[in-house]
Motif scaffolding. Structure first.
Motif, PDB file in Angstrom:
ATOM      1  N   ARG B 270       0.420  -1.423  -0.091  1.00 39.42           N
ATOM      2  CA  ARG B 270      -0.079   0.012   0.028  1.00 39.42           C
ATOM      3  C   ARG B 270       0.793   1.412  -0.328  1.00 39.42           C
ATOM      4  O   ARG B 270       2.299   1.416   0.222  1.00 39.42           O
ATOM      5  CB  ARG B 270      -1.219  -0.357   1.401  1.00 39.42           C
ATOM      6  N   HIS B 271      -0.303   2.164  -0.728  1.00 39.54           N
ATOM      7  CA  HIS B 271       0.757   3.705  -0.607  1.00 39.54           C
ATOM      8  C   HIS B 271      -0.324   4.552   0.315  1.00 39.54           C
ATOM      9  O   HIS B 271      -1.348   4.726  -0.732  1.00 39.54           O
ATOM     10  CB  HIS B 271       0.857   3.877  -1.899  1.00 39.54           C
ATOM     11  N   ALA B 272       0.609   5.560   1.069  1.00 40.08           N
ATOM     12  CA  ALA B 272      -0.543   6.187   1.494  1.00 40.08           C
ATOM     13  C   ALA B 272       0.006   7.989   1.228  1.00 40.08           C
ATOM     14  O   ALA B 272       1.073   7.929   1.954  1.00 40.08           O
ATOM     15  CB  ALA B 272      -1.032   5.847   2.317  1.00 40.08           C
ATOM     16  N   ASP B 273      -0.287   9.092   0.970  1.00 36.15           N
ATOM     17  CA  ASP B 273       0.147   9.955   0.594  1.00 36.15           C
ATOM     18  C   ASP B 273      -1.479  11.152   1.589  1.00 36.15           C
ATOM     19  O   ASP B 273      -1.872  10.660   0.717  1.00 36.15           O
ATOM     20  CB  ASP B 273      -0.104  10.627  -0.633  1.00 36.15           C
ATOM     21  N   PHE B 274      -0.273  12.042   2.266  1.00 36.77           N
ATOM     22  CA  PHE B 274      -1.102  13.177   2.510  1.00 36.77           C
ATOM     23  C   PHE B 274      -0.745  14.427   2.773  1.00 36.77           C
ATOM     24  O   PHE B 274       1.440  14.483   2.680  1.00 36.77           O
ATOM     25  CB  PHE B 274      -1.183  12.926   4.000  1.00 36.77           C
ATOM     26  N   THR B 275      -1.165  14.859   1.635  1.00 38.30           N
ATOM     27  CA  THR B 275      -0.176  16.542   1.577  1.00 38.30           C
ATOM     28  C   THR B 275      -1.073  17.653   1.397  1.00 38.30           C
ATOM     29  O   THR B 275      -2.447  17.753   1.193  1.00 38.30           O
ATOM     30  CB  THR B 275       0.089  15.993  -0.524  1.00 38.30           C
ATOM     31  N   SER B 276      -0.446  18.433   1.807  1.00 36.61           N
ATOM     32  CA  SER B 276      -1.047  19.866   2.384  1.00 36.61           C
ATOM     33  C   SER B 276      -0.700  21.025   2.140  1.00 36.61           C
ATOM     34  O   SER B 276       0.692  21.115   1.844  1.00 36.61           O
ATOM     35  CB  SER B 276      -1.292  19.733   3.910  1.00 36.61           C
ATOM     36  N   HIS B 277      -1.406  21.825   1.918  1.00 37.11           N
ATOM     37  CA  HIS B 277      -0.887  23.507   1.838  1.00 37.11           C
ATOM     38  C   HIS B 277      -1.895  24.354   2.060  1.00 37.11           C
ATOM     39  O   HIS B 277      -3.096  24.355   2.010  1.00 37.11           O
ATOM     40  CB  HIS B 277      -1.221  23.756   0.344  1.00 37.11           C
ATOM     41  N   VAL B 278      -1.032  25.024   3.790  1.00 35.06           N
ATOM     42  CA  VAL B 278      -1.756  25.829   4.457  1.00 35.06           C
ATOM     43  C   VAL B 278      -1.100  27.042   3.335  1.00 35.06           C
ATOM     44  O   VAL B 278      -0.345  27.668   4.175  1.00 35.06           O
ATOM     45  CB  VAL B 278      -1.436  26.001   5.292  1.00 35.06           C
ATOM     46  N   LEU B 279      -2.224  28.085   3.450  1.00 39.83           N
ATOM     47  CA  LEU B 279      -1.877  29.445   2.797  1.00 39.83           C
ATOM     48  C   LEU B 279      -2.650  30.636   3.581  1.00 39.83           C
ATOM     49  O   LEU B 279      -4.051  30.346   3.979  1.00 39.83           O
ATOM     50  CB  LEU B 279      -2.831  29.954   1.664  1.00 39.83           C
ATOM     51  N   HIS B 280      -1.802  31.054   4.471  1.00 42.11           N
ATOM     52  CA  HIS B 280      -1.867  32.325   5.230  1.00 42.11           C
ATOM     53  C   HIS B 280      -1.349  33.903   4.587  1.00 42.11           C
ATOM     54  O   HIS B 280      -0.462  34.575   4.099  1.00 42.11           O
ATOM     55  CB  HIS B 280      -0.703  32.722   6.443  1.00 42.11           C
ATOM     56  N   GLY B 293       3.426   8.890   9.995  1.00 43.25           N
ATOM     57  CA  GLY B 293       3.390   7.359   8.596  1.00 43.25           C
ATOM     58  C   GLY B 293       3.947   6.399   9.463  1.00 43.25           C
ATOM     59  O   GLY B 293       4.935   6.484  10.215  1.00 43.25           O
ATOM     60  N   VAL B 294       3.297   4.929   9.709  1.00 45.74           N
ATOM     61  CA  VAL B 294       3.748   3.879   9.963  1.00 45.74           C
ATOM     62  C   VAL B 294       3.813   3.005   8.668  1.00 45.74           C
ATOM     63  O   VAL B 294       2.259   2.482   8.301  1.00 45.74           O
ATOM     64  CB  VAL B 294       3.239   3.022  11.010  1.00 45.74           C
ATOM     65  N   ALA B 295       4.980   2.352   8.170  1.00 42.29           N
ATOM     66  CA  ALA B 295       5.209   1.743   7.261  1.00 42.29           C
ATOM     67  C   ALA B 295       5.512   0.095   7.336  1.00 42.29           C
ATOM     68  O   ALA B 295       6.675   0.334   7.823  1.00 42.29           O
ATOM     69  CB  ALA B 295       5.399   1.935   5.921  1.00 42.29           C
ATOM     70  N   ALA B 296       4.695  -0.880   7.026  1.00 37.50           N
ATOM     71  CA  ALA B 296       5.587  -2.153   7.326  1.00 37.50           C
ATOM     72  C   ALA B 296       5.716  -2.660   5.840  1.00 37.50           C
ATOM     73  O   ALA B 296       4.980  -2.349   4.703  1.00 37.50           O
ATOM     74  CB  ALA B 296       4.232  -3.372   7.626  1.00 37.50           C
ATOM     75  N   ASP B 297       6.347  -3.918   5.614  1.00 35.75           N
ATOM     76  CA  ASP B 297       6.427  -4.931   4.679  1.00 35.75           C
ATOM     77  C   ASP B 297       6.616  -3.628   3.440  1.00 35.75           C
ATOM     78  O   ASP B 297       8.196  -3.579   3.535  1.00 35.75           O
ATOM     79  CB  ASP B 297       4.705  -5.382   3.753  1.00 35.75           C
ATOM     80  N   SER B 298       6.466  -3.743   2.266  1.00 34.87           N
ATOM     81  CA  SER B 298       7.303  -2.761   1.254  1.00 34.87           C
ATOM     82  C   SER B 298       6.331  -1.435   1.152  1.00 34.87           C
ATOM     83  O   SER B 298       6.046  -1.078   0.137  1.00 34.87           O
ATOM     84  CB  SER B 298       6.906  -3.570  -0.163  1.00 34.87           C
ATOM     85  N   ALA B 299       5.619  -1.310   2.312  1.00 30.38           N
ATOM     86  CA  ALA B 299       4.655   0.241   2.061  1.00 30.38           C
ATOM     87  C   ALA B 299       4.945   1.178   1.902  1.00 30.38           C
ATOM     88  O   ALA B 299       6.969   1.016   2.209  1.00 30.38           O
ATOM     89  CB  ALA B 299       3.136   0.160   2.994  1.00 30.38           C
ATOM     90  N   ARG B 300       4.706   2.145   2.028  1.00 31.00           N
ATOM     91  CA  ARG B 300       5.290   3.755   1.343  1.00 31.00           C
ATOM     92  C   ARG B 300       4.111   5.066   1.980  1.00 31.00           C
ATOM     93  O   ARG B 300       2.835   5.037   1.365  1.00 31.00           O
ATOM     94  CB  ARG B 300       5.609   3.673   0.036  1.00 31.00           C
ATOM     95  N   THR B 301       4.643   5.635   2.605  1.00 31.39           N
ATOM     96  CA  THR B 301       4.272   6.727   2.717  1.00 31.39           C
ATOM     97  C   THR B 301       4.786   8.454   2.833  1.00 31.39           C
ATOM     98  O   THR B 301       5.809   7.638   1.944  1.00 31.39           O
ATOM     99  CB  THR B 301       3.833   7.076   4.884  1.00 31.39           C
ATOM    100  N   VAL B 302       4.026   8.812   2.357  1.00 29.62           N
ATOM    101  CA  VAL B 302       3.853  10.286   1.660  1.00 29.62           C
ATOM    102  C   VAL B 302       3.422  11.089   2.547  1.00 29.62           C
ATOM    103  O   VAL B 302       2.624  10.845   2.862  1.00 29.62           O
ATOM    104  CB  VAL B 302       4.000   9.855   0.005  1.00 29.62           C
ATOM    105  N   PHE B 303       4.853  12.568   2.676  1.00 31.15           N
ATOM    106  CA  PHE B 303       3.647  13.389   3.912  1.00 31.15           C
ATOM    107  C   PHE B 303       4.254  13.896   2.583  1.00 31.15           C
ATOM    108  O   PHE B 303       5.847  14.891   2.838  1.00 31.15           O
ATOM    109  CB  PHE B 303       3.979  13.595   5.024  1.00 31.15           C
ATOM    110  N   GLN B 304       4.059  15.999   2.245  1.00 33.69           N
ATOM    111  CA  GLN B 304       4.148  16.957   1.443  1.00 33.69           C
ATOM    112  C   GLN B 304       3.480  17.885   2.411  1.00 33.69           C
ATOM    113  O   GLN B 304       1.972  17.824   2.451  1.00 33.69           O
ATOM    114  CB  GLN B 304       4.059  16.820   0.007  1.00 33.69           C
ATOM    115  N   GLY B 305       4.269  18.875   3.688  1.00 28.59           N
ATOM    116  CA  GLY B 305       3.269  20.181   4.252  1.00 28.59           C
ATOM    117  C   GLY B 305       3.765  21.413   3.181  1.00 28.59           C
ATOM    118  O   GLY B 305       4.794  21.602   3.472  1.00 28.59           O
ATOM    119  N   LYS B 306       3.228  21.795   3.023  1.00 24.55           N
ATOM    120  CA  LYS B 306       3.255  23.383   3.109  1.00 24.55           C
ATOM    121  C   LYS B 306       3.007  24.896   3.665  1.00 24.55           C
ATOM    122  O   LYS B 306       1.801  24.601   3.847  1.00 24.55           O
ATOM    123  CB  LYS B 306       3.473  23.953   1.638  1.00 24.55           C
ATOM    124  N   PHE B 307       3.525  25.368   4.492  1.00 24.27           N
ATOM    125  CA  PHE B 307       3.056  26.712   4.554  1.00 24.27           C
ATOM    126  C   PHE B 307       4.076  27.874   4.428  1.00 24.27           C
ATOM    127  O   PHE B 307       4.845  27.834   3.687  1.00 24.27           O
ATOM    128  CB  PHE B 307       3.789  26.454   6.574  1.00 24.27           C
TER     129      PHE B 307
END
Ligand SMILES: Nc1ncnc2c1ncn2[C@@H]1O[C@H](COP(=O)(O)OP(=O)(O)OP(=O)(O)O)[C@@H](O)[C@H]1O
Ligand SMILES: [Mg+2]
Lengths: 250, 412
Positions: B270-280, B293-307
């Motif tokens: 599995r592959h879970a992506d959390f992407t965010s953009h906060v505009l002030h 993010g917790v990844a087991a086996d060959s899973a993948r987590t993605v985090f992209q955060g922008k302020f």
């Protein structure tokens, strides 16, 4: 009760030999103390007996109640009644103290084929024992050991020992970093648990704790083996003379 | 396909176009959106912001048709909260047959497109082109809705499903919205959520994605916050072959605050992506963001955060933390925290860590009698707990904790 027979242990990537033929026997009902210079292998001995990965038994054996335990996992050894009070207890963020102690007790109970402790009994017991070791209730609701002082962490070790009532306990410098009242508390916890069926191995640098605990024997560990054994008076002698003579001998 | 808008379409894109053309009567908004999509195309790893989550690779080879009607009656994990429950099964909105609390209105209406900022987003374009009906909810002035609103997105039997929802929280009002993404179907599903939180209003949004291991899904939420508005969002994803949850938050008024927390627990491939953009855009706004993010086996987590803090947004207080826990050598976590700051009197910080389970802690737990599995589970649960414990609502938090426990249970 705990018999360590010609134990050789290698650790680390290079496989450095740390214990080099250590033999020791603690009969049931007795309390033995181990003293020895920094780096002599005392914690290595505790970890090895408790079954920590990376502590390679290259020769020798460890027997608990006549049964070799060196091929058992740490939790299997715990289920056989072995408890280690850590020199440096862990902080475990995100795990509530009370939940953790109860989870651990239930895991041990299941492994031993015993009934799990009821929530009510547990709560009563843990509160009572927390009082005994000088930890207030609010600490029990906090994440395990997180932000606790060194002394509080040691008290937490004693709380667990008091709750688990182990058959054999190794206490690795439980007294280090404790205030005077806490030292006495450790003595009280050990003395309350002392029984003909139990044994203790108390690792310490100071004679002070032994005034409360009164060991049946004192051993000096230097250079990876026991270089001298004697009665309670040996601890007092060491406090006077230091380890120099043994370090040279080892 | 001579009059196709797509040049060299993949099987998926050709299928999408066929489905679009077969739509009963796409309105102008839909038509314009499809034309945008025809230029934008399915995002792939060479597109900025998509390098770790390649939807083109996951989808291109299969032509999907619109998912058929399906029934789904399993009770929700959140049923005990007595929510006002909507289901969107394969893109079809079903509203509850009950009296609405006073001051709350809803409607199922024509898709209304999206905000300007999202017109460049290829999956949003696809969504606007394809969504037939959208769900609208309005919480009236000063209404503090006791019962949570539950929106269940259920994708069954594969195929394409698209949904939109829109919520307006009027001044001084407050509401909790729970969204679940469910269903074993593969295929592709997309949800576009627009929120407006007016002055002094509060929106809490809780999201759980437990879709099956063949599912590909995308959900995006765009929320505008006016003065002193409060937004809290906690997301948990254990599902999907590939999922991406995007959050776009705009601080339009002064003194607003937001919490955006997310936990991804993924195993297998599995592959879970959390992407965010906060505009002030305005001063005195606060945001706290925590990702685990917790990844087991060959899973993948993605985090992209922008302020992004515009010049006018003085006294912004913004903190972002992303922590990853890798449970095997084949697992992967990719983090991209970004601060883009044009104001000088602000406090902005971010931190990112990645590690394995702590051997010392594992040994400690096992010495206390926990088996290897029990010890690992306890530490994983503890790792995720900061996100779960951050949920202020007891009943919601309990369900989230139970979902995490269920995930751990299924793995041991
Ligand atoms: N994992 C390891 N890798 C490499 N060396 C190690 C490891 N563990 C212990 N050692 C080494 O083994 C020796 C014995 O260490 P140990 O911790 O057992 O000493 P100790 O007697 O408990 O000392 P102290 O009184 O300071 O607690 C030390 O030289 C130490 O550096
Ligand atoms: Mg030591």
């Amino acid at each position: 009760m705990l018999k360590i027979d010609d134990l050789h242990v290698a650790v680390g990537e290079n496989g450095d030999a740390i214990l080099k033929g250590l033999s020791l026997e603690v009969p049931a009902g007795e309390v033995h103390a181990i003293m020895g210079p920094n780096g002599s292998g005392k914690s290595t001995l505790s970890y090895t007996v408790a079954g920590r990965e990376g502590y390679d038994v290259t020769a020798g054996d460890v027997l608990l109640k006549g049964e070799s335990i060196i091929d058992l996992d740490p939790d299997e050894r715990a289920a056989k009644g072995l408890f280690l009070s850590f020199q440096h207890p862990m902080e475990i963020p995100g795990v509530q103290t009370m939940n953790f102690i109860r989870t651990a007790m239930n895991a041990r109970a299941r492994a031993r084929g015993e009934d799990e402790i009821s929530a009510a009994d547990f709560l009563r017991s843990v509160r009572e024992k927390a009082k005994l070791v000088g930890l207030d209730d609010t600490k029990l609701k906090r994440p395990f050991n997180v932000g606790f002082s060194g002394g509080e962490k040691k008290r937490m070790e004693m709380l667990q020992m008091a709750m688990f009532e182990p058959e054999f306990a190794i206490m690795d410098e439980t007294d280090s970093g404790l205030d005077i009242d806490a030292l006495k508390m450790v003595g009280d916890v050990v003395n309350a648990l002392r029984a003909p069926s139990r044994g203790f191995l108390v690792i310490t640098h100071y004679q002070r704790l032994l005034e409360y605990i009164k060991p049946d024997a004192v051993h000096v560990l230097a250079g990876g083996r026991i270089v001298k054994s004697g009665g309670a008076e040996l601890a007092r002698e060491l406090e006077q003379s230091g380890y120099e003579q043994f370090v040279e001998a080892a | 396909m001579s009059n196709s808008l797509l040049i060299n379409p993949s099987a998926f894109e050709a299928g999408l176009e066929a489905a679009f053309l077969a739509r009963s009567k796409p309105n102008e908004t839909g038509q314009a959106a499809f034309e945008r999509f025809a230029k934008q195309r399915l995002p792939h790893r060479r597109i900025e912001g998509w390098k770790w989550s390649d939807f083109n690779a996951a989808l291109r080879s299969t032509a999907l048709t619109p998912a058929p009607k399906a029934d789904r009656i399993d009770p929700s994990a959140f049923a005990a909260l007595n929510p006002i429950e909507f289901t969107i099964v394969n893109g079809r909105v079903e509203a509850p047959a009950e009296e609405w609390p006073e001051g709350v209105r809803f409607g199922v209406m024509e898709s209304v497109g999206t905000i300007e900022e999202l017109e460049s987003h290829p999956i949003v374009s696809m969504n606007v082109a394809m969504t037939a009906k959208s769900l609208g909810i309005e919480i009236g002035d000063g209404v503090e809705l006791e019962r949570p609103i539950l929106i269940r997105h259920i994708a069954e039997g594969g195929g394409l499903s698209f949904a939109q929802s829109m919520i307006r929280v009027c001044p001084g009002a407050s509401v909790r919205i729970i969204e679940t993404y469910e269903g074993d179907g593969g295929g592709f599903s997309s949800h576009l959520f627009h929120g407006l939180v007016r002055d002094d209003a509060s929106l809490e949004r809780y999201l759980v994605n437990e879709t099956g291991e063949a599912a590909v899904n995308h959900a995006i939420c765009a929320v505008k916050m006016e003065a002193r508005a409060a937004f809290r969002q906690t997301s948990l994803s254990t599902g999907a072959k590939l999922s991406r949850h995007e959050t776009l938050l705009h601080f339009w008024g002064e003194g607003a605050s937001a919490h955006i927390d997310s936990a991804a627990l993924v195993a297998g491939a599995r592959h879970a992506d959390f992407t965010s953009h906060v505009l002030h855009k305005q001063p005195h706004c606060t945001v706290r963001q925590l990702h685990k993010g917790v990844a087991a086996d060959s899973a993948r987590t993605v985090f992209q955060g922008k302020f992004e803090v515009e010049r006018a947004a003085q006294k912004t207080d913004a903190q972002m933390t992303a922590n990853a826990l890798l449970l095997s050598d084949g697992a992967e976590a990719d983090h991209k925290p970004e601060l883009e700051i044009y104001a000088d009197d602000v406090e902005c910080a971010h931190g990112s860590t990645c590690g394995a389970l702590d051997d010392d802690a594992l040994f400690y737990l096992r010495q206390r009698g926990l088996s290897n599995e029990e010890a690992r589970s306890l530490l994983i649960e503890a790792f995720a707990s900061e996100v779960i414990d951050g949920i202020e609502d007891d009943a919601v938090r309990d369900v989230f904790a139970a979902r995490v426990a269920a995930w751990l249970e299924a793995r041991s």
